[in-house]
Design a protein around this motif. Structure first.
Motif, short mmCIF file in Angstrom:
data_model
loop_
_atom_site.label_atom_id
_atom_site.label_comp_id
_atom_site.label_asym_id
_atom_site.label_seq_id
_atom_site.Cartn_x
_atom_site.Cartn_y
_atom_site.Cartn_z
N CYS A 118 0.86 -1.18 0.00
CA CYS A 118 0.00 0.00 0.00
C CYS A 118 0.90 1.24 0.00
CB CYS A 118 -0.91 0.00 1.22
SG CYS A 118 -1.86 -1.53 1.44
N ASN A 172 -2.29 -1.80 -3.46
CA ASN A 172 -3.56 -1.62 -2.76
C ASN A 172 -3.70 -0.22 -2.18
OD1 ASN A 172 -4.52 -4.65 -2.65
ND2 ASN A 172 -2.34 -4.63 -2.17
N ASP A 205 -5.29 0.44 1.05
CA ASP A 205 -5.30 0.42 2.51
C ASP A 205 -6.51 1.20 3.03
OD1 ASP A 205 -4.50 -0.40 5.00
OD2 ASP A 205 -2.84 1.02 5.18
#
Length: 360
Positions: free
Chosen positions: A260, A291, A293
Motif C-alpha cells: 500500500c 492496494n 489500505d
C-alpha cells in the motif's frame, strides 16, 4: 514525462483492477461521515466535507502507524448502527466500481461496531447487505479482522467460519503491530487452519522481520498485509541480489504481498513513492499487489496509487497488468472464478489497451 506515460495515466481509471487490501472503516465518503455523525451525536473536527477530507489525510500523515490509527475513532464512531454499516458498505462498493475495480476484498473488524448494541452477526449481516445493494458492477469478498491488541480473535474466527457461505472469504488481524504478535492469537489461527479457511495477516508494516516470520509460521498466512519491511531481508553485492531466509521463504513459496504505497509513506514505512520497496520487491520476483489500505486517510484510490507508480517510479502498462493479474490470482475467490476473471476480463482489456498505445 513522456507522451506514453501520459497515455498510460489516462488509461488507468478505465482499466480493470483488483484490490485485496482495503479497510471499510478507512474508505468512508467525508459527506457521509458528516451526515452519520449528526445522526449519532458525534463531534467531528469539522462538518465541512471538503475540510474533513483534508483533515483525515493530514492527521493520518503524522508519521507513525499509531497516530495514523487514531483517525479511525471518527469513522468507527459513525458505524454503530445496521443502517449506517449498510450505507457505508454500499457506498464503498459503488466507489470501488467507479474506479474500475472488478473484484475487491474489503476488510473490517466486527468487534469495533458493537458499542450501540449490535451483535457480531448483526454487524456482518448489515455489511453484507450493503455489498449486495451494490452488486452487479463489482464482486466484493469480505475479510473479517480481529484486533490484534484485544482478545476476541477466537470469536471473530468462528464468526468468519459461520459466514463463509455468505460472502466472508478470509480472516485478518489488524491494529498496532509492534508488541502484539500473531502468537497472542495462535488458537484462532489453529481453528482456521483446521477449517481450511484462508488468512491474511498485517505484518511488516510497522514492525520487522520477526513479525513477518510469525505471520508466516504461527498464523500460516496465505498473504502478507503490507510486508513492506521484507525489503530489509534483501541486499545486493558485486555478485548480484541477495535474499535472506525470510525473503527466500516468501519468494520461493509465492506468498503475495499486499503493498500500500501511499499509506506506507504516511506511516513512515517508506520515504516516498519513488523509493517505496514495492518496485524493488517486484524486481526481485516477489508476488506483488498494489492496494489502497485506507482511501479516506490517504486521499487515494487504486487508480491514483498506480498513477503515482507510473509517474514517480517508472512503472509501465506491463507492470500494472502484472500486479492486477497477481492480485486476481491470489485473491480468496475460488480458482475457477479467478481464472475466468483473468482470462475473460483482465487479459483482454490490457491487450486492447496495449494495442491502443501502439497506435498512439
Amino acid at each position: 514525462m513522456s507522451v506514453t506515460d501520459e497515455d498510460l495515466v489516462a488509461l488507468i481509471p478505465s482499466l480493470p483492477k483488483v484490490l485485496l487490501h482495503d479497510h471499510l472503516d478507512g474508505g468512508l465518503r467525508p459527506a457521509t461521515i458528516v451526515e452519520l455523525a449528526a445522526e449519532a451525536g458525534h463531534e467531528l473536527p469539522t462538518t465541512d466535507p471538503e475540510e474533513l477530507g483534508r483533515w483525515f489525510v493530514e492527521a493520518a500523515g503524522a508519521g507513525t502507524l499509531e497516530l495514523y490509527l487514531e483517525t479511525f475513532a471518527h469513522t468507527v464512531a459513525v458505524m454503530q448502527s445496521a443502517d449506517a454499516l449498510r450505507r457505508v458498505a454500499r457506498e464503498a462498493a459503488e466507489d470501488l466500481a467507479a474506479d474500475g475495480i472488478v473484484y475487491a476484498e474489503v476488510r473490517y473488524a466486527p468487534e469495533q461496531h458493537v458499542s450501540a448494541g449490535l451483535s457480531l452477526q448483526e454487524v456482518v449481516d448489515a455489511v453484507q447487505a450493503g455489498f449486495a445493494d451494490a452488486a452487479g458492477a463489482i464482486r466484493v469478498g469480505t475479510i473479517l479482522s480481529a484486533m490484534r491488541h484485544l482478545d476476541r480473535a477466537d470469536e471473530i474466527a468462528e464468526l468468519a467460519l459461520a459466514n463463509r457461505d455468505a460472502g466472508v472469504v478470509g480472516f485478518d488481524i489488524a491494529g498496532p503491530e509492534a508488541g502484539f504478535p500473531p502468537s497472542r492469537l495462535a488458537s484462532a489461527f489453529e481453528t482456521l487452519r483446521r477449517a481450511s479457511f484462508p488468512t491474511t495477516v498485517h505484518a511488516g508494516e510497522a514492525d520487522g522481520l520477526d513479525s513477518i516470520a510469525e505471520a508466516l509460521h504461527v498464523a500460516g498466512a496465505c498473504r502478507l498485509g503490507h510486508g513492506v519491511q521484507l525489503v530489509a531481508d534483501t541486499g545486493r553485492d558485486e555478485l548480484g541480489d541477495r535474499l535472506g531466509l525470510i525473503a527466500h521463504w516468501v519468494r520461493d513459496r509465492r506468498i503475495p504481498l499486499e503493498l500500500c504505497p501511499s499509506s506506507n509513506v504516511q506511516t513512515g514505512g517508506a520515504p516516498s513513492i519513488a523509493e517505496h520497496p514495492v518496485t524493488r520487491l517486484r524486481q526481485l520476483g516477489m508476488e506483488v499487489t498494489v492496494n489502497t489500505d485506507n482511501r479516506l486517510q490517504s486521499g487515494t484510490s487504486l487508480s491514483r496509487e498506480l498513477t503515482l507508480l507510473v509517474r514517480e517510479a517508472g512503472w509501465t502498462l506491463t507492470d500494472i497488468e502484472d500486479v492486477t493479474v497477481t492480485a486476481a490470482a491470489f485473491s480468496f475467490a475460488h480458482h475457477d472464478e479467478r481464472a475466468v476473471l483473468i482470462d475473460t476480463v483482465i487479459r483482454p482489456a490490457y491487450a486492447a489497451a496495449r494495442g491502443g498505445r501502439h497506435r498512439a
